[in-house]
Every structure is written in structure tokens, then in C-alpha cells.
Design an enzyme around this catalytic site. Structure first.
Site, PDB file in Angstrom:
ATOM      1  N   ASP A 179     -29.117 -53.423 -17.006  1.00 45.03           N
ATOM      2  CA  ASP A 179     -27.897 -54.065 -17.506  1.00 45.03           C
ATOM      3  C   ASP A 179     -27.833 -53.772 -19.004  1.00 45.03           C
ATOM      4  O   ASP A 179     -28.694 -54.216 -19.770  1.00 45.03           O
ATOM      5  CB  ASP A 179     -27.950 -55.569 -17.231  1.00 45.03           C
ATOM      6  CG  ASP A 179     -26.674 -56.296 -17.662  1.00 45.03           C
ATOM      7  OD1 ASP A 179     -25.952 -55.781 -18.538  1.00 45.03           O
ATOM      8  OD2 ASP A 179     -26.418 -57.394 -17.133  1.00 45.03           O
TER       9      ASP A 179
ATOM     10  N   ARG B 228     -27.096 -68.143 -31.892  1.00 41.85           N
ATOM     11  CA  ARG B 228     -27.157 -66.696 -31.716  1.00 41.85           C
ATOM     12  C   ARG B 228     -26.226 -66.009 -32.706  1.00 41.85           C
ATOM     13  O   ARG B 228     -25.041 -66.338 -32.794  1.00 41.85           O
ATOM     14  CB  ARG B 228     -26.787 -66.327 -30.281  1.00 41.85           C
ATOM     15  CG  ARG B 228     -27.148 -64.919 -29.892  1.00 41.85           C
ATOM     16  CD  ARG B 228     -26.923 -64.697 -28.406  1.00 41.85           C
ATOM     17  NE  ARG B 228     -25.508 -64.798 -28.041  1.00 41.85           N
ATOM     18  CZ  ARG B 228     -24.985 -64.227 -26.960  1.00 41.85           C
ATOM     19  NH1 ARG B 228     -25.755 -63.554 -26.140  1.00 41.85           N
ATOM     20  NH2 ARG B 228     -23.711 -64.360 -26.696  1.00 41.85           N
TER      21      ARG B 228
ATOM     22  N   PHE C 195     -29.996 -62.620 -17.770  1.00 40.78           N
ATOM     23  CA  PHE C 195     -28.707 -63.306 -17.807  1.00 40.78           C
ATOM     24  C   PHE C 195     -28.424 -63.924 -16.434  1.00 40.78           C
ATOM     25  O   PHE C 195     -28.593 -63.261 -15.412  1.00 40.78           O
ATOM     26  CB  PHE C 195     -27.590 -62.341 -18.198  1.00 40.78           C
ATOM     27  CG  PHE C 195     -26.310 -63.044 -18.537  1.00 40.78           C
ATOM     28  CD1 PHE C 195     -26.203 -63.802 -19.680  1.00 40.78           C
ATOM     29  CD2 PHE C 195     -25.221 -62.980 -17.684  1.00 40.78           C
ATOM     30  CE1 PHE C 195     -25.028 -64.472 -19.988  1.00 40.78           C
ATOM     31  CE2 PHE C 195     -24.044 -63.647 -17.977  1.00 40.78           C
ATOM     32  CZ  PHE C 195     -23.952 -64.400 -19.134  1.00 40.78           C
TER      33      PHE C 195
ATOM     34  N   TYR D  92     -16.483 -55.547 -23.383  1.00 41.73           N
ATOM     35  CA  TYR D  92     -15.852 -56.399 -24.399  1.00 41.73           C
ATOM     36  C   TYR D  92     -16.782 -56.864 -25.508  1.00 41.73           C
ATOM     37  O   TYR D  92     -16.362 -57.611 -26.393  1.00 41.73           O
ATOM     38  CB  TYR D  92     -15.185 -57.615 -23.751  1.00 41.73           C
ATOM     39  CG  TYR D  92     -16.052 -58.465 -22.849  1.00 41.73           C
ATOM     40  CD1 TYR D  92     -16.949 -59.385 -23.360  1.00 41.73           C
ATOM     41  CD2 TYR D  92     -15.933 -58.365 -21.475  1.00 41.73           C
ATOM     42  CE1 TYR D  92     -17.721 -60.174 -22.535  1.00 41.73           C
ATOM     43  CE2 TYR D  92     -16.698 -59.151 -20.626  1.00 41.73           C
ATOM     44  CZ  TYR D  92     -17.595 -60.061 -21.168  1.00 41.73           C
ATOM     45  OH  TYR D  92     -18.360 -60.838 -20.339  1.00 41.73           O
ATOM     46  N   LYS D  93     -18.014 -56.402 -25.515  1.00 44.02           N
ATOM     47  CA  LYS D  93     -18.925 -56.762 -26.605  1.00 44.02           C
ATOM     48  C   LYS D  93     -18.870 -55.680 -27.678  1.00 44.02           C
ATOM     49  O   LYS D  93     -17.886 -55.560 -28.397  1.00 44.02           O
ATOM     50  CB  LYS D  93     -20.333 -56.983 -26.046  1.00 44.02           C
ATOM     51  CG  LYS D  93     -20.415 -58.085 -24.986  1.00 44.02           C
ATOM     52  CD  LYS D  93     -21.834 -58.288 -24.496  1.00 44.02           C
ATOM     53  CE  LYS D  93     -21.896 -59.202 -23.280  1.00 44.02           C
ATOM     54  NZ  LYS D  93     -21.413 -60.563 -23.531  1.00 44.02           N
TER      55      LYS D  93
END
Length: 413
Positions: free
Chosen positions: A198, A372, A127, A223-224
């Protein structure tokens, strides 16, 4: 390729042991949500909990709530709850700051633990914020540190005695490829290097056992899959064996051994508490705890099993129904190598995703060409998978994806 006849997906939904959890989320009618890997859905309990904090704890009890409602304990209390999802021992995990800030703290701490080594090893498809943070830290230290990028299949061979830290995202955001955490960590340990994981696309979606793998440091997102809300605080994990040696680059007042002694010089707190920096964001923490509590009520084994079934089925349906339309599945097909998402490449990926969203099927787009789709087993039904693929088939066949409004680039993709 095996051609599928439409399965009785309603039957799968009826026997799904996770089906009752869907009722604990406030999902809009007529929407198929396949983007919980980017922003989790709203738990029904969150609004009432946040309202309680606002109206009673903040509104009525004001500043006394730091003691009366033990606000100061939230980073550690929620950290320990998240720790149960990632194979951490109590006292190893704290919540606060963003994933990027926690990554900076963890990476700087890891580099300091390996003086004399100058390589931070990662992959080019990691990322971007992870790579940017590493570049920035190397420039800030100005001691010759280098961010070295190699392809995923070359990571193990690249872990040499030059490497201070191997910095990897457990599940790749763009492809869904999942690393073998235990294998990579063991390879790093044998070479005298540390590993910083991560877990942004792992926590709450796939089984994680940091201590079982012998990992060193980790960060993750709130928040995922944890459903903590937009911009929810992230978490930082440091293995207990490093607590006596690790030093943090950001030495804020709440990381002090005695914050309210207001001493002039910094003395680090014991354990993971030294990872705290500033005042905890109480409203955000209250929201996050609601999402974490739901995950703790579920079985991560059942979550993983359903995720694998759903993602495999979705990929098969795309191959069955969209043959000849230019789609290519880029996520691994092997269960052990895939996170909880299916990523599909198409040269017109952006307008296709915008057309899907306009029809109530919400995924997201990652440049240059990836559609995605995330699978959140607690609230995603099997029947919705067929419906989503059917909508995709319709917009490809009638070319509604090619309308001008779907090509217009929004700020967030």
C-alpha cells in the site's frame, strides 16, 4: 540533545530548488499546511482543467467526448504517469476506484495466485481499512484463510511457507515508519509468498521502485501527495510477469476484452486493463492528472532530500522548544526509516491539534494520542516550520488548547 538557535530558515527557502513549485498551488494566506499527507493542496491548474472538461468536453461535446477527447484512455494514461513515480513499466498501472476497492481486487488476485496457502500476513498498526478488507475477503472466500498480525520487527521471521501474501503499507500512517521494500520483498520471494504494498503515504513523497524491488502488486492513493483532490481515484499496479495469470474478483464491463461488444460472458482484457471495473470518473481523473503532472516536473530525489531535512528540523525544534510539555516523537529518527511525516504523541493530542488548527496551523490527529504533521516539499517552506512550532509553544504555555471548544470531537479528526 543539541540545543538549536533559531536558524536562518529564510535563507534555506531562498536557495531551495523546489521553491518555484509553491507558486503552482493555491494556498490560503495565513495558513501553515502540514496535512498534505492526508489531503494535498489544490494545484492552480486544476480548476481551469476541470472547468474545461465540464464546459467544453461535457457541456459542448457531450457523449462524443469519449472518442473526441479520448476519455476512455484516462485510466491507463494517468496510470502510466503514476507508474513513472513508483518504478513501474508502461502498462502496469491503472487508475480507478478507491484504494480500498483496489486493495480488495489486488489481495483477492494475490491469494488466487497462491492456492494452498492460507495466511495473509500484516501488522496490527496497518491502516484499518487494509485489515478490514483482508478480514472481509477471508470471510467471503470461506476457505480457511487467516489474517495473521505480527509486530513490524517480527514481519520477516513470520514469512513462512504458510504465507500467501504479505500485505503492508510502505509508510505507516500513524508513525511514519517506512519498511525496507526491497528487503521484505526478497524475503517473501524466498519463502514463495507474494507482497502487496500500500503506497498511500509513499507515492510522490519518497522514492519508490516496485520493479527494482521485485514487488508483485501495489495500490495507492490519489488525494495525498499526488494532490488529486478529495476522494480522488486510486491506482492499482500489478507486475507484468503476473498479467497472464492474475484474475480479478470484480469483473466489470470495462475489464472485458471488448467492452462494446456487449457479450454475455466475461473475457478478461489483456494486461492491467482487466483491473478496470466501471465507467471512469472523468472529472476526478482530470483533476488528478493536474497533480500528477506537477510531480513529474519535479525531482523525486530533491523532494526526498528536502522532506528529510524538514522533518528532522521539525523534530529538533519540538524537542528544543517544547521540552517539559509532555510531547514524545514516535516517528523514526533514522532517515532511511522515516517517510515524509513526523508523528508526536501527547495525552491531550486531540484538543492540542484543534487549537493549532484554530491558529492556522493545520495538521491532523490519529487516535489515541497522535498529532500528525506531514511534509509536502513542493509547497512547504522552511520558515513555516519554525512558525508552526512557535504557535504550538504558545498554546501550550497559555493553555489555550484546554478550551472547551477544542475538546469537542468532530466527525473527522
Amino acid at each position: 540533545m543539541t540545543v538549536l538557535i533559531r536558524p536562518d530558515l529564510a535563507a534555506l527557502d531562498r536557495i531551495d530548488p523546489l521553491r518555484p513549485f509553491r507558486d503552482r498551488f493555491a494556498l490560503p494566506q495565513g495558513v501553515i499546511y502540514l496535512d498534505g499527507n492526508s489531503l494535498g493542496a489544490l494545484p492552480r491548474a486544476t480548476a481551469a482543467r476541470v472547468a474545461q472538461v465540464i464546459e467544453a468536453e461535457w457541456g459542448r461535446d457531450l457523449i462524443t467526448s469519449w472518442n473526441k477527447h479520448d476519455w476512455m484512455a484516462l485510466p491507463g494514461r494517468i496510470g502510466d504517469k503514476i507508474g513513472r513515480l513508483i518504478g513501474a513499466a508502461p502498462g502496469e498501472t491503472m487508475v480507478g476506484d478507491s484504494t480500498s476497492v483496489n486493495l480488495f481486487k489486488a489481495l483477492a488476485a494475490a491469494v488466487r495466485l497462491k492456492p494452498g496457502r492460507r495466511i495473509i500476513l500484516s501488522e496490527p498498526a496497518n491502516f484499518p481499512t487494509d485489515l478490514y478488507i483482508a478480514e472481509g475477503l477471508a470471510a467471503l472466500l470461506a476457505e480457511g484463510h487467516e489474517l495473521r498480525l505480527v509486530e513490524p520487527d517480527a514481519i520477516e521471521a513470520a514469512i513462512t511457507d504458510e504465507v500467501a501474501v504479505v500485505m503492508l503499507t510502505h509508510v505507516n500512517y500513524r508513525t511514519g515508519r517506512m519498511y525496507d521494500m526491497a528487503r521484505i520483498t526478497a524475503k517473501a520471494r524466498d519463502a514463495g509468498a507474494l507482497v502487496l504494498w500500500d503506497l498511500a503515504h509513499s507515492t510522490g513523497a519518497v522514492p519508490v521502485d516496485l520493479n527494482g524491488a521485485g514487488a508483485d502488486l501495489a495500490v495507492g492513493c490519489g488525494y495525498k501527495y499526488l494532490n488529486g483532490g478529495p476522494g480522488a481515484p486510486a491506482f492499482l499496479w500489478v507486475a507484468e510477469r503476473w498479467h497472464g495469470e492474475v484474475t480479478m474478483p470484480l469483473t466489470g464491463w470495462l475489464g472485458h476484452a471488448a467492452p462494446f461488444a456487449f457479450e454475455t460472458r466475461f473475457r478478461p482484457a489483456t494486461g492491467i486493463a482487466r483491473g478496470l471495473v466501471g465507467t471512469p470518473p472523468i472529472l476526478s481523473l482530470a483533476a488528478l492528472e493536474c497533480g500528477v503532472d506537477i510531480l513529474l516536473d519535479a525531482s523525486i530525489a530533491e523532494i526526498r532530500a528536502k522532506s528529510l531535512r524538514q522533518s528532522a528540523l521539525f523534530a529538533q525544534l519540538i524537542e528544543q522548544e517544547l521540552a517539559g510539555h509532555g510531547f514524545a516523537i514516535v516517528s523514526p529518527r533514522e532517515d532511511g526509516a522515516r517517510g515524509s511525516q513526523v508523528c508526536v504523541a501527547h495525552e491531550h493530542g486531540y484538543p492540542i491539534m484543534q487549537a493549532l488548527i484554530a491558529r492556522g496551523v493545520i495538521g491532523d490527529f490519529r487516535a489515541p494520542d497522535i498529532l500528525r504533521f506531514g511534509f509536502t516539499p513542493l509547497y512547504l517552506g522552511y520558515g513555516e516550520l519554525w512558525d508552526a512550532v512557535w504557535v504550538l509553544k504558545e498554546i501550550m504555555e497559555d493553555r489555550s488548547w484546554d478550551r472547551p471548544e477544542h475538546h469537542a470531537r468532530a466527525r473527522v479528526t
